[in-house]
Design a protein around this motif. Structure first.
Motif, PDB file in Angstrom:
ATOM      1  N   ARG A 191       5.059   4.899   7.930  1.00  0.00           N
ATOM      2  CA  ARG A 191       4.083   4.852   9.023  1.00  0.00           C
ATOM      3  C   ARG A 191       2.754   5.464   8.605  1.00  0.00           C
ATOM      4  N   ARG A 192       2.807   6.557   7.843  1.00  0.00           N
ATOM      5  CA  ARG A 192       1.573   7.184   7.372  1.00  0.00           C
ATOM      6  C   ARG A 192       0.803   6.227   6.461  1.00  0.00           C
ATOM      7  N   ALA A 193       1.502   5.570   5.551  1.00  0.00           N
ATOM      8  CA  ALA A 193       0.849   4.615   4.647  1.00  0.00           C
ATOM      9  C   ALA A 193       0.217   3.479   5.442  1.00  0.00           C
ATOM     10  N   ALA A 194       0.906   2.994   6.462  1.00  0.00           N
ATOM     11  CA  ALA A 194       0.359   1.917   7.297  1.00  0.00           C
ATOM     12  C   ALA A 194      -0.889   2.388   8.037  1.00  0.00           C
ATOM     13  N   LEU A 195      -0.860   3.607   8.557  1.00  0.00           N
ATOM     14  CA  LEU A 195      -2.036   4.144   9.245  1.00  0.00           C
ATOM     15  C   LEU A 195      -3.196   4.358   8.284  1.00  0.00           C
ATOM     16  N   GLU A 196      -2.902   4.816   7.067  1.00  0.00           N
ATOM     17  CA  GLU A 196      -3.960   4.999   6.070  1.00  0.00           C
ATOM     18  C   GLU A 196      -4.615   3.657   5.731  1.00  0.00           C
ATOM     19  N   ALA A 197      -3.799   2.610   5.582  1.00  0.00           N
ATOM     20  CA  ALA A 197      -4.342   1.283   5.298  1.00  0.00           C
ATOM     21  C   ALA A 197      -5.198   0.801   6.467  1.00  0.00           C
ATOM     22  N   TYR A 198      -4.737   1.033   7.681  1.00  0.00           N
ATOM     23  CA  TYR A 198      -5.482   0.641   8.878  1.00  0.00           C
ATOM     24  C   TYR A 198      -6.811   1.389   8.935  1.00  0.00           C
ATOM     25  N   ALA A 199      -6.772   2.692   8.664  1.00  0.00           N
ATOM     26  CA  ALA A 199      -7.991   3.504   8.683  1.00  0.00           C
ATOM     27  C   ALA A 199      -8.973   3.026   7.609  1.00  0.00           C
ATOM     28  N   GLN A 200      -8.462   2.639   6.454  1.00  0.00           N
ATOM     29  CA  GLN A 200      -9.325   2.149   5.376  1.00  0.00           C
ATOM     30  C   GLN A 200     -10.018   0.859   5.796  1.00  0.00           C
ATOM     31  N   VAL A 201      -9.271  -0.061   6.408  1.00  0.00           N
ATOM     32  CA  VAL A 201      -9.861  -1.317   6.883  1.00  0.00           C
ATOM     33  C   VAL A 201     -10.927  -1.023   7.933  1.00  0.00           C
ATOM     34  N   MET A 202     -10.627  -0.101   8.841  1.00  0.00           N
ATOM     35  CA  MET A 202     -11.610   0.258   9.874  1.00  0.00           C
ATOM     36  C   MET A 202     -12.876   0.823   9.234  1.00  0.00           C
TER      37      MET A 202
END
Length: 137
Positions: A108-119
């Motif tokens: 979940r942390r990795a998914a959130l980090e990827a989402y934050a990077q895209v944002m």
């Protein structure tokens, strides 16, 4: 019961556990109390204070009250558990469950980090577009 006895309020004070929680422990079979003629609970001082602390310790490890009831006989006389029929299996199961939870949290942390990077990338793109639009206006 043996030795000096105390009432539930004193046990709550000595263990840092509310009287309501102590009654719950008793209901679950984790603590034993004798009853006075007036119905007041009386606890063995040494045994109950030690047992209350041990229950809190095991709860902090993530064991539920059913598991604690099974391993409590193995948890006497100091920190840790003595090897007994139930303690090893319960501890291994709890560790396995924690490993699965850690893996899920890492995913979940990795998914959130990827989402934050895209944002962040989209924000940078939007700012660049806005700057170009202001220059051309």
């Amino acid at each position: 019961m043996r030795g000096k006895q105390m009432r539930i309020g004193e046990l709550a004070h000595r263990t840092g556990v509310s009287t309501r929680v102590l009654r719950y422990y008793e209901e679950r079979g984790l603590l034993r109390a004798q009853r006075d003629a007036n119905g007041y609970r009386r606890y063995d001082e040494k045994e109950s204070v030690e047992r209350g602390g041990r229950i809190r310790e095991l709860l902090a490890l993530g064991l539920n009250t059913d598991d604690i009831g099974a391993v409590l006989p193995c948890a006497q006389g100091g920190p840790g558990l003595m090897p007994c029929a139930f303690s090893s299996g319960i501890v291994e199961r709890q560790m396995s469950q924690l490993e699965a939870e850690i893996a899920e949290l890492s995913r979940r942390r990795a998914a959130l980090e990827a989402y934050a990077q895209v944002m962040e990338e989209r924000r940078a793109e939007d700012e660049a577009l806005a700057a170009r639009a202001l220059r051309s206006a």
